[in-house]
Design a protein around this motif. Structure first.
Motif: not given
Length: 383
Positions: A198-199, A269, A323, A343
């Motif tokens: 996710t990051s 990312n 993140e 998160q």
């Protein structure tokens, strides 16, 4: 007369404040060094990435309370990682997590117990250095800690010995890994076949570039980012602050990819690829009861990371990890708040799914007790 008195008191207060500010500020502005120090202080106030963590987390803490009410459990988030004590909320053992990962995915390391005498720890490090793949420098750090607490890159036997003498904690000794440092956040919902990245954060260590005539002190004060950490950098490099680096020479100000110690975090990312996810999935699945957290790792380059090649995990952080791409200067504090709240929503959702599978979260009293013990350990002064 009463109106005059009220205005006079107010006016006097204004005068006192103005005089106090002027007395503090004007002497600083009289010199270039003073003006640069003021610039550094102002930037730390106006740029949210430099704010104290507890200020940044005030709205996030309120959101966590709302999530706890919605899920009827303040400590449900500890089930986001049932394989870690309290889900990795605080004080998890870095060594215990590294020991579960594939050998080719972590640097060589060993652990030194807290109560061992200095001579025993010194001999253990000497034996560690006899391994064919290990040489100086070494990374020494507490087995449990956060935000770069007491992490040090030691380049000489004397520096290793000095660290061992002053640190009473249980320690990890790690092989130094070159290349670039990254943070990769991984999330997997219970019952699903695969997780997802996710990051991705690129961690850029602080540096300045010499011009052949300016001292290191001057270069630090002149740099638009280094000036925000000026006191820490000048203290760290006090022995060479008046030396003059050569023209074009890149001078490292720190060895660690830690934001609190000057590293710049950039949004990476764009490096998240199926190949990277495949490698992270393999490593994450090797850690028992792990669903949610950040791998701090090194790879030879960003291209290697995107291909999932040459990755070596330095440590794994649990439910309270971030993140970290949010600290990219391009992102404002509202973006950071949205990301952190999302998160924590995910952490509670994973905890809820694990609760439905029959697992029980850590008790609130136990979590607070562990947090208190951890804070007490980190406040102990080094001998």
């Amino acid at each position: 007369f009463e109106a005059f008195q009220r205005n006079a008191v107010l006016g006097l207060l204004v005068v006192v404040v103005v005089v106090w500010v002027a007395a503090r500020l004007v002497p600083s502005l009289a010199t270039w060094r003073g003006r640069r120090l003021v610039v550094g202080r102002c930037r730390r106030l106006t740029h949210w990435e430099f704010w104290p963590w507890w200020i940044v987390y005030l709205p996030v803490a309120a959101w966590v309370v709302l999530l706890a009410i919605r899920h009827r459990s303040l400590s449900l988030f500890t089930l986001a990682n049932p394989g870690m004590p309290a889900g990795g909320f605080v004080g998890e053992s870095k060594g215990d997590l590294l020991a579960q990962m594939p050998k080719d995915a972590v640097p060589a390391w060993c652990r030194l117990e807290q109560d061992a005498p200095f001579e025993e720890k010194r001999d253990a490090v000497r034996s560690f250095l006899e391994r064919p793949e290990v040489d100086l420098p070494l990374v020494l750090k507490p087995d449990s800690g956060e935000r770069g607490f007491e992490v040090e890159v030691t380049r000489t036997p004397e520096a290793v010995a000095a660290y061992l003498r002053r640190s009473p904690r249980r320690l990890l000794v790690q092989e130094w890994i070159g290349g670039e440092e990254f943070g990769v956040f991984y999330v997997r919902r219970p019952g699903t076949e695969r997780g997802r990245v996710t990051s991705v954060t690129r961690k850029v260590p602080p540096t300045v570039i010499g011009d052949g005539h300016s001292t290191l002190d001057h270069l630090i004060l002149s740099d638009e980012r280094a000036v925000c950490y000026v006191h820490a950098f000048l203290a760290r490099h006090a022995d060479r602050a008046q030396t003059v680096p050569e023209d074009g020479e890149v001078v490292p100000l720190g060895d660690l990819g830690t934001h609190a110690r000057g590293a710049q975090f950039l949004d990476g990312n764009d490096l998240s690829t199926p190949d990277l996810e495949e490698t992270i999935e393999r490593i994450a699945r090797s850690v028992d009861g792990f669903y949610f957290g950040r791998f701090d790792l090194r790879a030879p380059s960003a291209a290697h990371l995107a291909r999932g090649e040459g990755i070596r995990v330095l440590e794994l952080n649990g439910v309270t990890s971030e993140e970290a791409h949010i600290y990219d200067p391009r992102h404002n504090v509202f973006y950071a708040w949205r990301t952190l709240m999302r998160q924590w929503s995910t952490a509670f959702a994973i905890g809820s799914a694990n609760r439905h599978r029959g697992l029980r979260p850590a008790g609130t009293r136990a979590v607070l007790g562990e947090l208190w013990r951890y804070r007490q350990r980190t406040r102990q002064s080094s001998p």
